[in-house]
Design a protein around this motif. Structure first.
Motif, mmCIF file in Angstrom:
data_model
loop_
_atom_site.group_PDB
_atom_site.id
_atom_site.type_symbol
_atom_site.label_atom_id
_atom_site.label_comp_id
_atom_site.label_asym_id
_atom_site.label_seq_id
_atom_site.Cartn_x
_atom_site.Cartn_y
_atom_site.Cartn_z
ATOM 1 N N ASP A 1 42.467 40.764 45.708
ATOM 2 C CA ASP A 1 41.961 41.043 44.695
ATOM 3 C C ASP A 1 40.208 41.500 44.621
ATOM 4 O O ASP A 1 39.666 41.116 44.470
ATOM 5 N N CYS B 1 37.645 40.573 40.606
ATOM 6 C CA CYS B 1 38.544 39.980 40.525
ATOM 7 C C CYS B 1 38.661 39.431 38.705
ATOM 8 O O CYS B 1 39.217 38.640 38.325
ATOM 9 N N ASP C 1 44.956 37.895 37.240
ATOM 10 C CA ASP C 1 45.543 38.591 38.187
ATOM 11 C C ASP C 1 45.405 37.586 39.340
ATOM 12 O O ASP C 1 46.868 37.307 40.086
#
Length: 207
Positions: A43, A46, A51
């Motif tokens: 990710d 982030c 997420d």
């Protein structure tokens, strides 16, 4: 601009409020990831971990990267509160000068826009290199700034998805363009009025 300047910029951004983002997973990520077998995910940018934590809850092992210590601390606290801290490795990194090691089944770059000068194409190219065979690269961008924040385009870039794919110039024998599309999203302006925004979605699959 030097790396310390970028870090300071984002630290000030996250320190301005106790929470910047909603904490919910981005819709496009949830749509795509639920069709995949959980594996190893990366990710990029982030933030406060919406997420990354969601991916971990779905069974993914996640490397989550951001430049801001404040954002990473909040993300780690959220992961601990939701019982998935052992499934996420949070890394502080300036993606304009470095990139996480390893290969991943899913690399996600969601809204990697910046109000600080940032050349995104080398980051997207590095993201593609980090996708293992059979894996996927997911890039989601805003199509443009919201009208109530028109000044955000001062450093932000809102490239057409076709231009991003063309600039990556990935070998056709190694990569499949699974999807390029523009998706409507209904949002509310600061004045409480409805507004239709568009997100550009790029899904590339390594053969």
């Amino acid at each position: 601009m030097s790396t310390p300047d970028a870090k300071q910029h984002w630290e000030e951004h996250y320190s301005a409020r106790d929470r910047i983002w909603s904490g919910r997973v981005n819709v496009r990520l949830s749509e795509i990831a639920t069709t995949l077998t959980p594996g190893r995910a990366l990710d990029l940018g982030c933030g406060e971990g919406g997420d990354a934590v969601w991916l971990a809850e779905q069974g993914w092992q996640v490397v989550a990267v951001d430049i801001a210590e404040t954002a990473l601390r909040r993300a780690a606290d959220e992961a601990a509160a939701r019982g998935v801290a052992d499934r996420i490795s949070f890394q502080q990194q300036d993606l304009s000068t470095g990139f996480p090691e390893g290969e991943f089944d899913l690399v996600s770059a969601h809204f990697l826009h910046s109000t600080f000068p940032l050349d995104r194409m080398p980051i997207f190219a590095a993201a593609a290199r980090a996708v293992r065979p059979g894996g996927m690269l997911l890039i989601v961008n805003h199509s443009g700034p919201p009208p109530w924040h028109a000044e955000l385009d001062h450093h932000n870039t809102f490239d057409a998805p076709q231009d991003i794919v063309a600039a990556l110039n990935l070998p056709a024998e190694l990569w499949e363009t699974a999807e390029i599309r523009s998706v409507e999203r209904e949002v509310t302006t600061p004045e409480g009025k409805p507004f239709t925004w568009f997100d550009n979605v790029i899904i590339l699959r390594r053969r």
